[in-house]
Design an enzyme around this catalytic site. Sequence first.
Site, PDB file in Angstrom:
ATOM      1  N   LYS A 129       0.884  -1.172   0.000  1.00  0.00           N
ATOM      2  CA  LYS A 129       0.000   0.000   0.000  1.00  0.00           C
ATOM      3  C   LYS A 129       0.919   1.218   0.000  1.00  0.00           C
ATOM      4  CE  LYS A 129      -2.153   3.001   1.851  1.00  0.00           C
ATOM      5  NZ  LYS A 129      -1.961   4.406   1.426  1.00  0.00           N
ATOM      6  N   GLU A 205       8.985   1.487  11.225  1.00  0.00           N
ATOM      7  CA  GLU A 205      10.026   2.506  11.054  1.00  0.00           C
ATOM      8  C   GLU A 205       9.305   3.843  11.071  1.00  0.00           C
ATOM      9  OE1 GLU A 205      13.169   2.009  10.997  1.00  0.00           O
ATOM     10  OE2 GLU A 205      13.107  -0.163  10.825  1.00  0.00           O
ATOM     11  N   CYS A 239      13.209  10.955   7.570  1.00  0.00           N
ATOM     12  CA  CYS A 239      13.096  10.524   8.966  1.00  0.00           C
ATOM     13  C   CYS A 239      14.409  10.630   9.709  1.00  0.00           C
ATOM     14  CB  CYS A 239      12.602   9.091   8.996  1.00  0.00           C
ATOM     15  SG  CYS A 239      13.590   8.023   7.926  1.00  0.00           S
ATOM     16  N   GLU A 333       8.650  16.287  15.098  1.00  0.00           N
ATOM     17  CA  GLU A 333       9.215  16.160  13.760  1.00  0.00           C
ATOM     18  C   GLU A 333       8.556  17.203  12.850  1.00  0.00           C
ATOM     19  OE1 GLU A 333       8.125  12.565  11.659  1.00  0.00           O
ATOM     20  OE2 GLU A 333      10.226  12.274  11.162  1.00  0.00           O
TER      21      GLU A 333
END
Length: 446
Positions: A129, A205, A239, A333
Site C-alpha cells: 500500500k 520505522e 526521517c 518532527e
Amino acid sequence: ARAALEGPWGQITVAERVDLLYGVANEINRRFEDFLSAEVADTGKPRSLARHLDIPRGAANFKIFADVVKNVPTEFFEMATPDGRGALNYAIRRPVGVVAVVCPWNLPLLLMTWKVGPALACGNAVVVKPSEETPQTATLLGEVMNAVGIPRGVYNVVHGFGPGSAGEFLTTHPGVNAITFTGETRTGAAIMRAAADGARPVSLEMGGKNPAIVFADADLDAAAAGMIFGNFRNAGQACGATSRLIVEERAAKPLLERIVALLQRMRIGDPLSQDTDLGPLISAGQRAAVLGFLREAEGQLLCGGEAVPGDGYYVQPTVVAGVDPQSRLWRDEVFGPVLAARSFPDGDEAEALRLANDSPFGLTASVYTGDSARGLRLSRRLQAGTVWLGDAYTQPVEGIWGGYKHSGIGRELGPHGLLDFLEVKQIYSDGIGGARKPHYAQVLGA
Ligand code: NAD
C-alpha cells in the site's frame, strides 16, 4: 497472494529466487528514466537527487537482499540421548506468508523496495500500500515484476488512503500474516493495534528528531556541510534528518554562520532543472504544517522562515537558534527544511548528551568532535539506532536501520532486514531410518 504462496513460488529454490530478484534490479535499471520521471512527478524532489539516490537504491535493494539471503547462517546443536545414539537439532528458515507493506511518500520507491526486496528474497508474497501522495513507482514495479517472470500474486499493489481505506483494510485483514510499516509514529501505533487482532508481528520505522552534537574542536566546515547534507536534502522530508543542532557555546557563532552561508547558496527551484538543490514540499498540507511550526517558533531566526512566493509548495531553508528544549520546534518532527539549534555550556559533555537524549524519538544522531575518545564515548550513550561520528545521514544499504523509542520497532537492511520476513523452525532428528523407541520412554522405564 495466498494462492501464489501455494503455487510454484512456494516451491522454488533460493537460487531461482535470487536469479529472479537480480532480474528485477536489472529491469528497474533498464527502465530507469520511467522510474525517475514518475518519482519526480509524484514527489517534486529534484531530479538530480532521485537520479543519484531513490532509483539506484530502489534497484540495489533487490540485488543486495538476493545476496544476503544466499548466506543466511543456520544453527545446529547435538544432544545426548540415553541410548547413546544422540540426536541432532537444526534450524531452517521459512517465509512468514502474506506480508502487508505500508509505505510513506518521502522516498517512495527506495523505502518500499527495502521491505519488498527482503520479503521476496525470503519467499513471501507481499501486498503493498504505497502512500496516496506517491502511487506511481509501486505500479511501475508491478510492470517490472510481470516482465521478469515473478509469478502473479507474489507482488500486489492496492492504492488508496490510510484510515477507512486501503491502509486500514489491509492491516486489519485476517489473511495478512505480518505487517511492515514506515511512516508517522501515530500511524504506526494504529497499525500495531490492528495487528494485535490475531497477534500478528509488526515492524515499524517511524519518525525522528535527530540530534547532531558539535564540539568546538571539530572541523566546523565539515560539520556545517554535514548539517546541510543531513537536514536539507529532500527538503528536510527525511526521517533520519539531523534536525536538532546542539553546539558547544564557543563554536555556535562560527558554525551557524557557516551553515547560513551554505544555505544561501542553495538553489531553490524547478525539480526538473539540473541545478536545483531544493524542491517543493510534497503538498499544500505539508507546507502549512511546516509554516505552522515556524509561526509559533521562538528564538532567533537566522535565515528563511517563510514560504517561497510563487507557484509550488516551497519553504525557504530555515535556521532558528536558541530554541527552547520544551517547544514543539525542538521536540516534534517538522519534516521540512528547518534546523532547530541551541548551544550547551563550553566543555559540558553531559549536558550535550542530556539534550540529545531528551526526546521521544531515537532514530539517528551525529557527533562532530576532534577528540575520538569523546566521540566513541558519546556514541555508546546516545539513544539512537544509528550514530554517525563526523558525518550525517550516510546510510549504506548493507547496514542496519531502525530506531529506539517512538522511532520504531525492529531493524531493517542487511541480515537484520530478513528477520521480519522469516519464521525460524527447529527440526529434531534422533537418527536416520525407521521409528525407534522414544528415549523419554526409556527414561520413564517403559
Ligand atoms: P503516514 O503515517 O501519514 O502514512 C504512511 C502510510 O500509512 C501511507 O501509505 C498511509 O496511507 C498509511 N496509513 C495512514 N493511516 C493508516 C491506518 N490507520 N492504517 C493503515 N495505514 C495507514 O506517513 P507519511 O506522512 O506518508 O510519511 C512521513 C512519516 O514517515 C514521517 O513521520 C517520517 O519520519 C516517517 N518515515 C520514517 C522512516 C524510517 O525509516 N524510520 C522513513 C521515512 C519516513
